[in-house]
Design an enzyme around this catalytic site. Structure first.
Site, short mmCIF file in Angstrom:
data_model
loop_
_atom_site.label_atom_id
_atom_site.label_comp_id
_atom_site.label_asym_id
_atom_site.label_seq_id
_atom_site.Cartn_x
_atom_site.Cartn_y
_atom_site.Cartn_z
N VAL A 46 -18.52 -9.63 -22.78
CA VAL A 46 -18.21 -10.47 -23.93
C VAL A 46 -19.47 -10.76 -24.75
O VAL A 46 -19.44 -10.78 -25.98
CB VAL A 46 -17.54 -11.80 -23.49
CG1 VAL A 46 -17.31 -12.72 -24.68
CG2 VAL A 46 -16.23 -11.52 -22.77
N CYS A 47 -20.59 -10.96 -24.06
CA CYS A 47 -21.84 -11.34 -24.72
C CYS A 47 -22.24 -10.41 -25.88
O CYS A 47 -22.55 -10.90 -26.97
CB CYS A 47 -22.98 -11.43 -23.71
SG CYS A 47 -22.69 -12.63 -22.39
N PRO A 48 -22.22 -9.07 -25.70
CA PRO A 48 -22.62 -8.24 -26.83
C PRO A 48 -21.69 -8.34 -28.03
O PRO A 48 -22.13 -8.21 -29.17
CB PRO A 48 -22.64 -6.82 -26.26
CG PRO A 48 -21.83 -6.87 -25.02
CD PRO A 48 -21.94 -8.27 -24.50
N LEU A 51 -22.94 -11.56 -29.82
CA LEU A 51 -24.25 -11.39 -30.44
C LEU A 51 -24.19 -10.42 -31.62
O LEU A 51 -24.87 -10.62 -32.63
CB LEU A 51 -25.27 -10.94 -29.40
CG LEU A 51 -25.51 -11.92 -28.25
CD1 LEU A 51 -26.51 -11.35 -27.26
CD2 LEU A 51 -25.95 -13.28 -28.74
#
Length: 187
Positions: A46-48, A51
């Site tokens: 999920v993080c990328p 970002l």
């Protein structure tokens, strides 16, 4: 304890930004609006997406006078490696802060102690270094840069217009409210 209207606690960290390692402290958050955007870890799922969404909207944040600081408990070296290897992360021009000691993550109250990782926490800091917006979501729920931009515009409006407040779903240019006895029970 709520962090709203509290000053950002002191910290010093090394970050990756536009091909360089730089030092970042709480003093860098003063004099402008800032977003401190915590995420669990580099090289995840999920993080990328979050970002990258921030990166694709970074120019809009900058036009509002807002700087972005993404933070995870990874090192600045890990941030560089991720930036160099991921098409999504390679778009990032904002500051990627490494917090391997967890100092910043704990200062903002988003450390998952048993994992040594940060919760998904978003903090909007005003030019005086005070936190105006706090949002923490569960690990599987990605955030949206457009919604964050709307909230920042509301926070900036309220900051520059004492005595006025922004109602639910307020968008730039819409009517605001001036709290008074006359409004009680009429909204």
């Amino acid at each position: 304890m709520s962090l709203i209207n509290t000053e950002v606690k002191p910290f010093k960290a090394t970050a990756f930004k536009e091909g360089k390692f730089i030092d970042v402290t709480e003093a860098d958050l003063r004099g402008k609006w800032s977003v401190v955007f915590f995420y669990p870890a580099d090289f995840t799922f999920v993080c990328p997406t979050e970002l990258e969404d921030l990166a694709e909207n970074y120019e809009t944040f900058k036009k509002l006078g807002v700087e972005i600081y993404s933070v995870s408990t990874d090192t600045h070296f890990s941030h560089k490696a991720w930036h160099d290897s991921s098409p999504a992360i390679s778009k990032i021009k904002y500051t990627m802060v490494g917090d391997p000691t967890g100092t910043i993550t704990r200062n903002f109250g988003v450390m998952i102690e048993e994992a040594g990782l940060a919760d998904r926490g978003t903090f909007v800091v005003d030019p005086d270094g005070k936190i105006q917006i706090v949002e923490i979501t569960a690990g599987g729920i990605g955030r949206d840069a457009q919604e964050l931009l709307r909230k920042i515009k509301a926070a900036q409006y309220v900051h520059s217009h004492p005595g006025e407040v922004c109602p639910a779903a307020w968008k730039e240019g819409a009517e605001t409210l001036a709290p008074s006895l006359d409004l009680v029970g009429k909204i």
